[in-house]
Design a protein around this motif. Structure first.
Motif, PDB file in Angstrom:
ATOM      1  N   TRP A 109      -5.317   7.777 -10.877  1.00  0.00           N
ATOM      2  CA  TRP A 109      -6.682   7.770 -10.576  1.00  0.00           C
ATOM      3  C   TRP A 109      -6.945   9.361 -10.316  1.00  0.00           C
ATOM      4  CZ3 TRP A 109      -5.515   2.908  -8.570  1.00  0.00           C
ATOM      5  CH2 TRP A 109      -5.989   1.561  -9.340  1.00  0.00           C
ATOM      6  N   ASN A 110      -5.858  10.230 -10.231  1.00  0.00           N
ATOM      7  CA  ASN A 110      -6.166  11.479 -10.156  1.00  0.00           C
ATOM      8  C   ASN A 110      -7.273  11.750  -8.806  1.00  0.00           C
ATOM      9  OD1 ASN A 110      -5.436  14.281 -10.365  1.00  0.00           O
ATOM     10  ND2 ASN A 110      -7.366  14.799 -11.619  1.00  0.00           N
ATOM     11  N   ASP A 111      -6.600  11.083  -7.634  1.00  0.00           N
ATOM     12  CA  ASP A 111      -7.618  11.094  -6.549  1.00  0.00           C
ATOM     13  C   ASP A 111      -6.730  10.822  -5.223  1.00  0.00           C
ATOM     14  OD1 ASP A 111      -9.547  10.471  -4.403  1.00  0.00           O
ATOM     15  OD2 ASP A 111     -10.650   9.595  -5.804  1.00  0.00           O
ATOM     16  N   PRO A 112      -6.851  11.502  -4.125  1.00  0.00           N
ATOM     17  CA  PRO A 112      -6.044  11.219  -3.130  1.00  0.00           C
ATOM     18  C   PRO A 112      -6.582   9.973  -2.285  1.00  0.00           C
ATOM     19  CG  PRO A 112      -7.718  12.859  -2.575  1.00  0.00           C
ATOM     20  CD  PRO A 112      -7.705  12.540  -3.788  1.00  0.00           C
ATOM     21  N   ASP A 113      -7.711   9.505  -2.558  1.00  0.00           N
ATOM     22  CA  ASP A 113      -8.171   7.970  -2.073  1.00  0.00           C
ATOM     23  C   ASP A 113      -8.811   7.447  -3.216  1.00  0.00           C
ATOM     24  OD1 ASP A 113      -8.837   5.626  -0.627  1.00  0.00           O
ATOM     25  OD2 ASP A 113      -9.957   6.936   1.125  1.00  0.00           O
ATOM     26  N   PRO A 114      -8.226   6.742  -4.135  1.00  0.00           N
ATOM     27  CA  PRO A 114      -8.787   6.236  -5.165  1.00  0.00           C
ATOM     28  C   PRO A 114      -9.617   5.011  -4.923  1.00  0.00           C
ATOM     29  CG  PRO A 114      -6.625   6.361  -5.743  1.00  0.00           C
ATOM     30  CD  PRO A 114      -6.721   6.729  -4.120  1.00  0.00           C
ATOM     31  N   LYS A 115     -11.160   4.965  -5.433  1.00  0.00           N
ATOM     32  CA  LYS A 115     -12.002   3.928  -5.064  1.00  0.00           C
ATOM     33  C   LYS A 115     -11.427   2.398  -5.542  1.00  0.00           C
ATOM     34  CE  LYS A 115     -14.890   4.317  -8.936  1.00  0.00           C
ATOM     35  NZ  LYS A 115     -16.149   4.427  -9.279  1.00  0.00           N
ATOM     36  N   ASN A 116     -10.768   2.553  -6.578  1.00  0.00           N
ATOM     37  CA  ASN A 116     -10.334   1.079  -7.031  1.00  0.00           C
ATOM     38  C   ASN A 116      -9.101   0.629  -6.538  1.00  0.00           C
ATOM     39  OD1 ASN A 116     -11.353   2.688  -9.725  1.00  0.00           O
ATOM     40  ND2 ASN A 116     -12.150   0.640  -9.365  1.00  0.00           N
ATOM     41  N   PHE A 117      -8.310   1.394  -5.559  1.00  0.00           N
ATOM     42  CA  PHE A 117      -7.072   1.164  -4.768  1.00  0.00           C
ATOM     43  C   PHE A 117      -7.470   0.705  -3.729  1.00  0.00           C
ATOM     44  CE2 PHE A 117      -3.313   2.914  -2.297  1.00  0.00           C
ATOM     45  CZ  PHE A 117      -2.413   2.142  -2.557  1.00  0.00           C
ATOM     46  N   VAL A 118      -7.645  -0.657  -3.324  1.00  0.00           N
ATOM     47  CA  VAL A 118      -8.292  -1.118  -2.463  1.00  0.00           C
ATOM     48  C   VAL A 118      -7.153  -2.001  -1.273  1.00  0.00           C
ATOM     49  CG1 VAL A 118     -10.201  -1.680  -3.651  1.00  0.00           C
ATOM     50  CG2 VAL A 118      -8.522  -3.379  -3.654  1.00  0.00           C
ATOM     51  N   LEU A 119      -5.990  -1.714  -1.363  1.00  0.00           N
ATOM     52  CA  LEU A 119      -5.193  -2.366  -0.436  1.00  0.00           C
ATOM     53  C   LEU A 119      -5.356  -1.706   1.042  1.00  0.00           C
ATOM     54  CD1 LEU A 119      -1.895  -2.397  -2.323  1.00  0.00           C
ATOM     55  CD2 LEU A 119      -3.212  -4.320  -2.033  1.00  0.00           C
ATOM     56  N   ASP A 120      -5.805  -0.767   1.330  1.00  0.00           N
ATOM     57  CA  ASP A 120      -6.594  -0.080   2.726  1.00  0.00           C
ATOM     58  C   ASP A 120      -7.561  -1.188   3.109  1.00  0.00           C
ATOM     59  OD1 ASP A 120      -7.725   1.181   0.433  1.00  0.00           O
ATOM     60  OD2 ASP A 120      -8.633   2.540   1.649  1.00  0.00           O
ATOM     61  N   GLU A 121      -8.444  -1.431   2.200  1.00  0.00           N
ATOM     62  CA  GLU A 121      -9.578  -2.104   2.633  1.00  0.00           C
ATOM     63  C   GLU A 121      -9.125  -3.794   3.108  1.00  0.00           C
ATOM     64  OE1 GLU A 121     -10.105  -0.148  -0.016  1.00  0.00           O
ATOM     65  OE2 GLU A 121     -11.824   0.953   0.839  1.00  0.00           O
ATOM     66  N   HIS A 144       0.820  -1.224   0.072  1.00  0.00           N
ATOM     67  CA  HIS A 144       0.040   0.066  -0.013  1.00  0.00           C
ATOM     68  C   HIS A 144       0.813   1.294   0.032  1.00  0.00           C
ATOM     69  CE1 HIS A 144      -3.033   2.768   1.275  1.00  0.00           C
ATOM     70  NE2 HIS A 144      -2.097   3.499   2.250  1.00  0.00           N
ATOM     71  N   TYR A 145       1.909   1.375   0.993  1.00  0.00           N
ATOM     72  CA  TYR A 145       2.718   2.482   0.968  1.00  0.00           C
ATOM     73  C   TYR A 145       3.462   2.762  -0.082  1.00  0.00           C
ATOM     74  CZ  TYR A 145       1.620   3.633   5.720  1.00  0.00           C
ATOM     75  OH  TYR A 145       0.899   4.067   6.967  1.00  0.00           O
ATOM     76  N   TRP A 146       3.829   1.549  -1.008  1.00  0.00           N
ATOM     77  CA  TRP A 146       4.702   1.573  -2.005  1.00  0.00           C
ATOM     78  C   TRP A 146       3.848   2.123  -3.492  1.00  0.00           C
ATOM     79  CZ3 TRP A 146       4.831  -2.479  -5.724  1.00  0.00           C
ATOM     80  CH2 TRP A 146       5.711  -2.510  -6.980  1.00  0.00           C
ATOM     81  N   LEU A 147       2.498   1.595  -3.118  1.00  0.00           N
ATOM     82  CA  LEU A 147       1.881   1.930  -4.512  1.00  0.00           C
ATOM     83  C   LEU A 147       0.866   3.312  -4.241  1.00  0.00           C
ATOM     84  CD1 LEU A 147       0.732  -1.642  -5.761  1.00  0.00           C
ATOM     85  CD2 LEU A 147       2.503  -0.141  -6.940  1.00  0.00           C
ATOM     86  N   THR A 148       0.768   3.790  -2.971  1.00  0.00           N
ATOM     87  CA  THR A 148       0.039   4.843  -3.005  1.00  0.00           C
ATOM     88  C   THR A 148       0.277   5.999  -3.921  1.00  0.00           C
ATOM     89  OG1 THR A 148      -0.779   4.330  -0.662  1.00  0.00           O
ATOM     90  CG2 THR A 148      -0.796   6.589  -1.374  1.00  0.00           C
ATOM     91  N   PRO A 149       1.465   6.653  -4.101  1.00  0.00           N
ATOM     92  CA  PRO A 149       1.889   7.631  -4.977  1.00  0.00           C
ATOM     93  C   PRO A 149       1.346   7.346  -6.351  1.00  0.00           C
ATOM     94  CG  PRO A 149       3.822   7.419  -3.572  1.00  0.00           C
ATOM     95  CD  PRO A 149       2.786   6.029  -3.178  1.00  0.00           C
ATOM     96  N   TRP A 150       1.810   6.318  -6.976  1.00  0.00           N
ATOM     97  CA  TRP A 150       1.358   5.768  -8.168  1.00  0.00           C
ATOM     98  C   TRP A 150      -0.206   5.881  -8.485  1.00  0.00           C
ATOM     99  CZ3 TRP A 150      -1.580   1.676  -9.735  1.00  0.00           C
ATOM    100  CH2 TRP A 150      -1.698   1.168 -10.841  1.00  0.00           C
ATOM    101  N   ALA A 151      -0.998   4.948  -7.452  1.00  0.00           N
ATOM    102  CA  ALA A 151      -2.260   5.040  -7.402  1.00  0.00           C
ATOM    103  C   ALA A 151      -2.969   6.561  -7.594  1.00  0.00           C
ATOM    104  CB  ALA A 151      -2.741   4.154  -6.459  1.00  0.00           C
TER     105      ALA A 151
END
Length: 159
Positions: free
Chosen positions: A73-85, A62-69
């Motif tokens: 998706w041009n969003d600070p919390d992209p809905k398709n980036f689900v590692l937090d869930e 998650h930490y590694w891919l957050t800047p990429w995600a």
């Protein structure tokens, strides 16, 4: 690393790319991780260690891919980036009383997804005010703590 591999990982093995409730579908990755140990009949301690290892592993990714995600998706919390869930769900069995019946992980999953969607105090503050990789992740961990508390009460009174 190839963007397709990053997308595969970031979306919880493509489950977060499904058009409806991507966070819930993505969190199924965490439920599957938990059920692997739970379904094999591992001890409570072994299952908790397995979930802790998964939470740490998925947190690192998650930490590694957050800047990429966020950029993709041009969003600070992209809905398709689900590692937090995924990490959030894996915290439920870590914080909860021992789960001994098949329905308990499923109930924990449902409670977690509902509470993650409605954002109780603490989680709501983090979600609204902290738009870093940590903020994206920790509102789910707070929701997991609430979920584990509710599930622990249910387990206590149904045992």
């Amino acid at each position: 690393m190839n963007d397709k591999v990053k997308l595969f990982l970031a979306s919880g093995f493509w489950l977060g790319l499904l058009p409806l409730v991507p966070g819930s579908f993505g969190a199924l990755t965490g439920l599957g991780w938990h059920f692997l140990a739970f379904g094999l009949g591992w001890s409570d301690m072994a299952t908790r260690l397995w979930c802790l290892w998964g939470a740490l592993l998925f947190s690192a990714v998650h930490y590694w891919l957050t800047p990429w995600a966020q950029k993709r998706w041009n969003d600070p919390d992209p809905k398709n980036f689900v590692l937090d869930e995924v990490v959030g769900y894996l915290c439920v069995p870590l914080f909860c009383l021992p789960m001994t019946a098949w329905w308990q992980p499923l109930a924990g999953f449902c409670i977690f997804r509902i509470l993650d969607a409605i954002k109780l105090p603490g989680a709501r503050y983090i979600d609204r005010n902290i738009h870093t990789a940590s903020g994206v992740l920790f509102d789910d961990v707070v929701s997991a703590a609430y979920s584990a508390a509710i599930l622990s009460v249910i387990i206590h009174f149904t045992a």
